[in-house]
Design a protein around this motif. Structure first.
Motif, PDB file in Angstrom:
ATOM      1  N   ASP A  59     -73.703 -47.235 -68.769  1.00 17.59           N
ATOM      2  CA  ASP A  59     -74.252 -48.474 -69.330  1.00 17.59           C
ATOM      3  C   ASP A  59     -75.148 -49.111 -68.285  1.00 17.59           C
ATOM      4  O   ASP A  59     -74.670 -49.524 -67.220  1.00 17.59           O
ATOM      5  CB  ASP A  59     -73.108 -49.410 -69.704  1.00 17.59           C
ATOM      6  CG  ASP A  59     -73.571 -50.681 -70.405  1.00 17.59           C
ATOM      7  OD1 ASP A  59     -74.796 -50.883 -70.531  1.00 17.59           O
ATOM      8  OD2 ASP A  59     -72.713 -51.482 -70.811  1.00 17.59           O
ATOM      9  N   ARG A  61     -77.026 -51.842 -68.728  1.00 18.11           N
ATOM     10  CA  ARG A  61     -77.310 -53.253 -68.999  1.00 18.11           C
ATOM     11  C   ARG A  61     -76.850 -54.154 -67.859  1.00 18.11           C
ATOM     12  O   ARG A  61     -75.886 -53.871 -67.166  1.00 18.11           O
ATOM     13  CB  ARG A  61     -76.629 -53.690 -70.294  1.00 18.11           C
ATOM     14  CG  ARG A  61     -77.204 -53.072 -71.556  1.00 18.11           C
ATOM     15  CD  ARG A  61     -76.382 -53.472 -72.759  1.00 18.11           C
ATOM     16  NE  ARG A  61     -74.994 -52.978 -72.635  1.00 18.11           N
ATOM     17  CZ  ARG A  61     -74.010 -53.291 -73.483  1.00 18.11           C
ATOM     18  NH1 ARG A  61     -74.249 -54.102 -74.492  1.00 18.11           N
ATOM     19  NH2 ARG A  61     -72.792 -52.802 -73.295  1.00 18.11           N
ATOM     20  N   ARG A 259     -80.461 -44.236 -64.797  1.00 17.92           N
ATOM     21  CA  ARG A 259     -79.209 -43.774 -65.401  1.00 17.92           C
ATOM     22  C   ARG A 259     -78.727 -42.483 -64.716  1.00 17.92           C
ATOM     23  O   ARG A 259     -77.532 -42.327 -64.439  1.00 17.92           O
ATOM     24  CB  ARG A 259     -79.413 -43.545 -66.897  1.00 17.92           C
ATOM     25  CG  ARG A 259     -78.126 -43.251 -67.660  1.00 17.92           C
ATOM     26  CD  ARG A 259     -78.436 -42.979 -69.140  1.00 17.92           C
ATOM     27  NE  ARG A 259     -79.032 -44.134 -69.789  1.00 17.92           N
ATOM     28  CZ  ARG A 259     -78.337 -45.120 -70.341  1.00 17.92           C
ATOM     29  NH1 ARG A 259     -77.009 -45.085 -70.310  1.00 17.92           N
ATOM     30  NH2 ARG A 259     -78.954 -46.125 -70.930  1.00 17.92           N
ATOM     31  N   ASN A 269     -71.379 -48.072 -64.747  1.00 19.40           N
ATOM     32  CA  ASN A 269     -72.083 -49.283 -65.177  1.00 19.40           C
ATOM     33  C   ASN A 269     -72.630 -49.977 -63.942  1.00 19.40           C
ATOM     34  O   ASN A 269     -72.310 -49.616 -62.796  1.00 19.40           O
ATOM     35  CB  ASN A 269     -71.164 -50.203 -65.991  1.00 19.40           C
ATOM     36  CG  ASN A 269     -69.888 -50.544 -65.250  1.00 19.40           C
ATOM     37  OD1 ASN A 269     -69.928 -51.108 -64.159  1.00 19.40           O
ATOM     38  ND2 ASN A 269     -68.746 -50.184 -65.826  1.00 19.40           N
TER      39      ASN A 269
END
Length: 283
Positions: A59, A61, A259, A269
């Motif tokens: 993730d 974000r 990523r 993350n």
């Protein structure tokens, strides 16, 4: 032409922009030492890989000033986007809206703040501001961007005088007659990042720009404590390639590389990225 990294966009832009425009975007002040060292600084940093971790799902974000963005990369304030693409900053704004990240609009945009908001009404925008001796001028533009929904001001405080840009002088660079700075229509160096993070001790978020060319650069900056990084020249290269689509491609490549770098570092993350990943080269 297959664009697989940001250097491909740089080479395309160099080959398709006029010499004066390319020199304006590419150069820094005087001998360009700071520009060049921004790039070298990331090469001095090594990442410590962490293995045997489940990174099948990741993730990217994060949040900036409480607003979620798709990954910790936004667009830095850079001037005169219409030199690279006819829609200029409007194309940049649409690209960042589509990718769901932050766009910092430059005071020296060739599209007005109103045009930018109309082009990407749902985009997340900050505004870069010079504080002029004429405080009323600065105050007026602050009121304009506030009314248009810009969420933050990015104050430029390190330009008491404009740097001597040698190539611009040689090229006698100036905006073509059909372009102007629309918002006035009618009217440090990269190695100090960890030191700054240590000084503020979490009281404020720390951002940085300069020298970001790969997703691993993004990871290194975040590991050193940056909440988000911002790219300038690569966004302009994307514009020169295919306008809005080119900027989206630049951001997507950085996202994909970030990523991958996260996975190879064992991070699932952004919250798992920390300074333990960093090792400075002895070379």
């Amino acid at each position: 032409m297959s664009m697989v990294c940001l250097t491909d966009f740089e080479e395309y832009a160099k080959g398709h922009l006029s010499k004066a425009t390319w020199d304006y975007y590419a150069a820094g002040a005087d001998e360009c030492c700071t520009r060049d060292d921004n790039l070298l600084a990331f090469k001095r940093i090594r990442l410590r890989p962490r293995i045997l971790r489940d990174v099948s799902v990741s993730d990217t974000r994060t949040t900036v000033l409480g607003t979620e963005i798709s990954f910790p990369v936004g667009i830095a304030p850079t001037a005169f986007h219409c030199l690279a693409w006819h829609e200029g900053e409007m194309a940049t704004a649409r690209a960042t809206e589509a990718v769901n990240t932050c766009y910092i609009t430059s005071t020296y945009s060739t599209c007005s703040v109103e045009e930018i908001v109309a082009a990407a009404p749902n985009g997340y925008r900050w505004f870069q501001l010079y504080v002029y001796r004429d405080r009323k001028l600065s105050e007026q533009i602050v009121h304009r961007v506030e009314a248009l929904g810009y969420k933050a001001l990015v104050l430029t405080v390190d330009v008491p005088y404009t740097g001597k840009r040698r190539n611009d002088i040689r090229n006698q660079f100036k905006l073509p007659p059909h372009l102007k700075v629309k918002n006035f229509d009618g009217a440090f160096q990269i190695d100090c990042l960890s030191e700054i993070v240590d000084t503020v001790q979490g009281r404020i978020e720390v951002y940085m720009d300069g020298g970001i060319r790969t997703g691993s650069d993004v990871l290194k900056a975040v590991a050193l404590g940056a909440k988000c990084v911002f790219i300038g020249r690569p966004a302009v290269w994307g514009l020169a390639y295919k306008g809005e689509e080119g900027v989206r491609e630049v951001l997507q490549i950085l996202n994909d590389e970030f990523r991958l770098s996260m996975a190879l570092s064992g991070c699932r993350n952004v919250a798992e990225i920390n300074r333990n990943l960093i090792q400075f080269s002895k070379l």
